[in-house]
Design a protein around this motif. Sequence first.
Motif, PDB file in Angstrom:
ATOM      1  N   TRP A  10       0.670  -1.383   0.070  1.00 40.54           N
ATOM      2  CA  TRP A  10      -0.072   0.142  -0.172  1.00 40.54           C
ATOM      3  C   TRP A  10       0.889   1.330   0.096  1.00 40.54           C
ATOM      4  O   TRP A  10       0.813   2.080  -0.676  1.00 40.54           O
ATOM      5  CB  TRP A  10      -1.024   0.033   1.394  1.00 40.54           C
ATOM      6  N   MET A  13       2.471   1.913  -3.286  1.00 45.65           N
ATOM      7  CA  MET A  13       1.282   2.445  -4.302  1.00 45.65           C
ATOM      8  C   MET A  13       1.083   3.926  -4.074  1.00 45.65           C
ATOM      9  O   MET A  13       0.930   4.800  -5.020  1.00 45.65           O
ATOM     10  CB  MET A  13       0.024   1.594  -4.441  1.00 45.65           C
ATOM     11  N   TRP A  14       0.878   4.077  -2.660  1.00 48.81           N
ATOM     12  CA  TRP A  14       0.460   5.323  -2.223  1.00 48.81           C
ATOM     13  C   TRP A  14       1.798   6.515  -2.877  1.00 48.81           C
ATOM     14  O   TRP A  14       1.584   7.433  -3.370  1.00 48.81           O
ATOM     15  CB  TRP A  14       0.375   5.677  -0.728  1.00 48.81           C
ATOM     16  N   ARG A  15       2.960   6.158  -2.720  1.00 38.76           N
ATOM     17  CA  ARG A  15       4.158   6.805  -2.884  1.00 38.76           C
ATOM     18  C   ARG A  15       4.135   7.309  -4.410  1.00 38.76           C
ATOM     19  O   ARG A  15       4.524   8.307  -5.111  1.00 38.76           O
ATOM     20  CB  ARG A  15       5.552   6.487  -2.544  1.00 38.76           C
ATOM     21  N   GLU A  16       3.785   6.012  -5.263  1.00 30.52           N
ATOM     22  CA  GLU A  16       3.794   6.028  -6.493  1.00 30.52           C
ATOM     23  C   GLU A  16       2.771   7.286  -7.207  1.00 30.52           C
ATOM     24  O   GLU A  16       3.048   7.960  -8.208  1.00 30.52           O
ATOM     25  CB  GLU A  16       3.487   4.702  -7.137  1.00 30.52           C
ATOM     26  N   ARG A  17       1.688   7.387  -6.399  1.00 31.92           N
ATOM     27  CA  ARG A  17       0.558   8.206  -6.790  1.00 31.92           C
ATOM     28  C   ARG A  17       1.060   9.609  -6.561  1.00 31.92           C
ATOM     29  O   ARG A  17       0.718  10.548  -7.195  1.00 31.92           O
ATOM     30  CB  ARG A  17      -0.752   7.882  -5.978  1.00 31.92           C
ATOM     31  N   LEU A  18       1.686   9.923  -5.519  1.00 25.90           N
ATOM     32  CA  LEU A  18       2.089  10.983  -4.876  1.00 25.90           C
ATOM     33  C   LEU A  18       3.234  11.523  -5.980  1.00 25.90           C
ATOM     34  O   LEU A  18       3.176  12.927  -6.543  1.00 25.90           O
ATOM     35  CB  LEU A  18       2.765  11.129  -3.618  1.00 25.90           C
ATOM     36  N   GLU A  19       4.096  10.943  -6.534  1.00 28.32           N
ATOM     37  CA  GLU A  19       5.001  11.092  -7.602  1.00 28.32           C
ATOM     38  C   GLU A  19       4.415  11.660  -8.976  1.00 28.32           C
ATOM     39  O   GLU A  19       4.969  12.636  -9.402  1.00 28.32           O
ATOM     40  CB  GLU A  19       5.963   9.814  -7.726  1.00 28.32           C
ATOM     41  N   ALA A  20       3.349  11.120  -9.089  1.00 28.56           N
ATOM     42  CA  ALA A  20       2.690  11.165 -10.662  1.00 28.56           C
ATOM     43  C   ALA A  20       1.756  12.272 -10.410  1.00 28.56           C
ATOM     44  O   ALA A  20       1.305  13.029 -11.335  1.00 28.56           O
ATOM     45  CB  ALA A  20       1.921   9.981 -10.951  1.00 28.56           C
ATOM     46  N   ALA A  21       1.304  12.975  -9.320  1.00 27.66           N
ATOM     47  CA  ALA A  21       0.358  14.001  -8.781  1.00 27.66           C
ATOM     48  C   ALA A  21       0.991  15.256  -9.399  1.00 27.66           C
ATOM     49  O   ALA A  21       2.180  15.617  -9.119  1.00 27.66           O
ATOM     50  CB  ALA A  21      -0.208  14.007  -7.607  1.00 27.66           C
TER      51      ALA A  21
END
Length: 493
Positions: A10, A13-21
């Motif tokens: 989790w 996945m959370w950090r991956e989303r932060l990187e893409a935001a």
Amino acid sequence: PDPALVGERWRAMWRERLEAARPWVLEWLRHPRRDAYWQHASLNEDYARLRCPVLASSGWADGYSNAVTRLLANVDVPRKGLIGPWSHTLPHLGEPGPAIGYLQEVVAWWDHWLKGVDNGVMDGPMLRTWMQDSVPPSTSYQERPGRWVAEPSWPSPRVEEVVHPLRGSAIVTADTEEAAPPGRDRTVRSPLSVGQFAGKWASYNAPPDLPYDQREEDGGSLVFETEPLADRLEILGSPSVALEVSASAPVAQITARISDVAPDGRATRVTYGVLNLTHRESDEHPEPLEPGRRCQVRIPLNGVAQAFPSGHRVRLSLSTSYWPLVWPAPEPVLLTVHGDGGALTLPVRPIEEPDGMPQTDFGEPEGCRPPPVTRLTEPEQAWDVSRSLVDYHSALDIVKDRGMQRYEENGIEVGLRACEKYTSVADDFTSPSARSAWTMRFSRPGWDVRVETSTVLTANADAFTVDATLDGYEAGRRVFSRTWNETVPRDLA
């Protein structure tokens, strides 16, 4: 599964989303014209691309209701439309009410088109919609009085486009034509305060976010009005305003609002439309205005189903700003509305027409049973307008805090707090500022994360400036941070 392993997956996945935001507003500002960025996902570039049956639904208080009637009018597939009085929510939740058995509607649709069930889902009218009765102005309604009406096709042969000339300050109707004043030029230069009672573009009905009494807004607007109506009037569809105008600056905007004015003077906004006048001919290839030169413009307003009682007036209000719903032009503009040729077109549904609804009414609202939750902190909501007569500072402050709550079935705790602040000073058109700050938190035993965002949008005469931050926290410790400080040319916006 191993809770520690699930937690690590989790977190990844959370950090991956932060990187893409990144701030959405930056991309939007970089594409002020209707270019490939907007066209690739837009159906109206080629309606023939849609090949599947469509059940389109929305609410009159939502920001997407126009899409329903556009689909019905332009696609060539089996289709049905449903528009209630709702805000940006599902019809079985229905705010403002009445809610309906929407899940039964979509299950029947899917049974027919996915399973081949012969259940008569395509029988009856193409469009069903809620004809809204007159109500006093309010920022929130629990229920909108009215009734369901239906049309066999859309555009409906039962709806007549009635053109009302604009003369002087009058909207001319058939029974007032002989007494109407002659046409004359009128001017308007709206203060930045016009728009503070506009409500939200796509209402959620919480916090209360619908438009309030329009009398203060009308004080900074150019107003046209009918005489008290002799008979009840019902409209269904998209009104429009045709004008001949000239402006004092190369970039200007105009907002048109229709209000239902009660005998006591209270004005309830029914619908509105906004036009950046540099886009008067094309959204793909806007062109600056030539100051002082006359041009013909047409302003389409949002579709609506609305009844005006006898004794009420129909009011059309025109303003050159509508902040903070619309970002102002780079400088104040004096707009001249020339007296000849102006007209308001109303889509009139004759009151003697049958409602056209099937005998079988909508079912009762149904939905999944809500999961058991425990409220940990109380929600908060605010929508405050303030003005200082010392430094002429105006502000709209919005708070939407859902509070923290725990879902007992899995122990997850969730919280959201959103704060928005829109400010301006007097009639300084470079002073508007929009600030948005969000905090979202998720936790349960073994992990606790929080995301905080802050975005500030400002502009001068030439460019927009975006200052934004995104911070991620685990167990109270900041583990991710990113900052944007970017400037985007205004390009006739």
